[in-house]
Design a protein around this motif. Sequence first.
Motif, PDB file in Angstrom:
ATOM      1  N   ALA A   1      -2.388  -2.071   2.973  1.00 43.98           N
ATOM      2  CA  ALA A   1      -3.576  -2.726   3.096  1.00 43.98           C
ATOM      3  C   ALA A   1      -4.348  -2.041   4.526  1.00 43.98           C
TER       4      ALA A   1
ATOM      5  N   ILE B   1      -2.898  -0.813  -3.675  1.00 39.91           N
ATOM      6  CA  ILE B   1      -2.844  -2.125  -3.256  1.00 39.91           C
ATOM      7  C   ILE B   1      -3.041  -3.097  -4.505  1.00 39.91           C
TER       8      ILE B   1
ATOM      9  N   ASP C   1       1.598  -5.788   0.288  1.00 42.06           N
ATOM     10  CA  ASP C   1       1.901  -4.794   1.217  1.00 42.06           C
ATOM     11  C   ASP C   1       0.950  -4.766   2.539  1.00 42.06           C
TER      12      ASP C   1
ATOM     13  N   LEU D   1      -9.704  -6.988   3.056  1.00 42.58           N
ATOM     14  CA  LEU D   1      -8.361  -6.434   3.630  1.00 42.58           C
ATOM     15  C   LEU D   1      -8.157  -7.036   4.961  1.00 42.58           C
TER      16      LEU D   1
END
Length: 603
Positions: free
Chosen positions: A166, A156, A162, A189
Amino acid sequence: MRLKPIVIFGVFFILSAVQLKAQSNYQSDYLSGKNYFRAGEYQRAQNHFKKLLDINENNPFYLYATYFYGLSAYESGDVALGMEALRGILATHPEWDNIEEVKVWYGKMLLEEGDLFKGIELLNDVKSDDVKAIANDLKKGLLSRYDSIPELQKAIELNPYDKILAQHLANRISRQPLVERKVELMEFLIDSFDLNKSGFDYIDESVSQKKDVYRVGVMLPFMAEGLSTSKGNKGNQFILDIYQGISQAVLELNKEEKRIELYAYDTQQDSAATAELLASGDLLQMDMIIGPLYPDPAKLVREYSGANRINMVNPLSTNSVTIGTNPYSFLMKSTPETRAKIAAQYAVKHYENKNATIFYGDKEQDSVFAYSYKSLLEADSFNISWMAASRSPMASTEILRSLTEVFETDTLPDSDKVYISNTVKVKVGEEDSLILSRDTLGHIMVASSDNLLVSNVLSALDTRRDSIPVIAFDDLLEMNQISFDQLQRMKVVMIGQNYFDFSSPKVAEFKENYRKTYNKLPSQYSYDGYETMRYFGEQLIEYGNYFQYGIYKEGFQPGYLYFGFDYTNANDNQVVPITTMESLELKLLNYENVEDKPSEFKE
């Protein structure tokens, strides 16, 4: 001379016919190969596509054939050949009309073969919306093969936009045992990628209900039917002591106005009885459950707690399994993993020698602590020079022998040969050479409450007289074989669970109130029950039935009898006092200024 054009035309006609035939053959092989490919006959497809791999002006199928040849080879099991074919197209024809599909297939192959970083990079490089949708579907499915949190975290970092990655990383974190869970990363996140919070048992202030009165169910094996009315200790006296401590805390929490209602449930130390209680539906009315204590009933209630989103607290357990992955399960005490973390932070900060020795006992939690400690030290470039379990008196004695073993040398006259003999000394002198030097051992961690192992290690180090640093559990304060003077002289560092000052006014007040109510002095279990209800009852009143949203961010909070509590992004108590003996009294080493900071080692 007129024949020349005719001859030239004839040659041209012949060449054209040959070219047409060649193209016809190429087309035939290509169509046959595709038919076999669609039918799943990859080896036969590969054989047809192989005929089309030569580059010439008559072969318009070269790139298509190479593409399908690579796919056929891969599906046939020749992974290296298949990946080589697609890699070649990407390198030599990056502008090809079908290059997006090549990226998708090659990215799929990379992910299937374990190359997370390159696979994600290639799939994320797809630009076409239609092909991008296929790439994303593939990515979602293939990421399920990857469960390493550090690897996914690195991915990540390399692909910070992305969302699919995530989501997968957040899911993986949420399925970790809570003692290992990186809560801050998961919350980052969820917030950064606007992930659906409901899928993560995400608890914030909006879901916690503030009430005038909170119901607390106490699930303990009271064994009510077998209780005796006679005076003296009952068979389950410690259970009664826990409950009486809880009840005393409720009396004090309700002193100004009624805030807590207490409900007792007898689990009878039996899974069937516990299941019957859960099936009755009574527990659904509870805002918090205290207990059960024993593994089988505790497992049933943990599952019930998670499914029905009811907080539960265990007043005695230190086992991380009691929490598991249930965000509604709490421990009043610290797990071995947490204590190992705090101990490792202390060692990293205070010991320049990067060698370490670890001894541990035969209990499961001893080995959990020892291996957690080992892993944390190694992550900080320590070398574990010796790690040994002591599961018998013989093993403990062998550790004593090895620590005090010296060697003596004898060089024969007229010879350069040196003969070495090993002996074990009762007291090692300055002239002796130890087999295991101070530098080799580094510091010693004794992860055990076993009297024999702890006393043997301390005795051996006393014999050596080379002042090796020692860290041990503070249980040794209760061991008759070990004096406070010895602990002070050897500067033993002790890892605690939690403790309180018996001479404090609060403890004195509690003892007096308890004596007046129950006509006896409290036991250790009474203290545990009282402090559990007092602390978590105050959190209910302050934050509501989902108090975790508050205590996860609260940091250090002083206890009433015990030293303190800290549930920063954790479901077990992060307060782990580190002490040593000075002037024959315990001195705290990691909570020097509690008013200002929870711990100098806090992450």
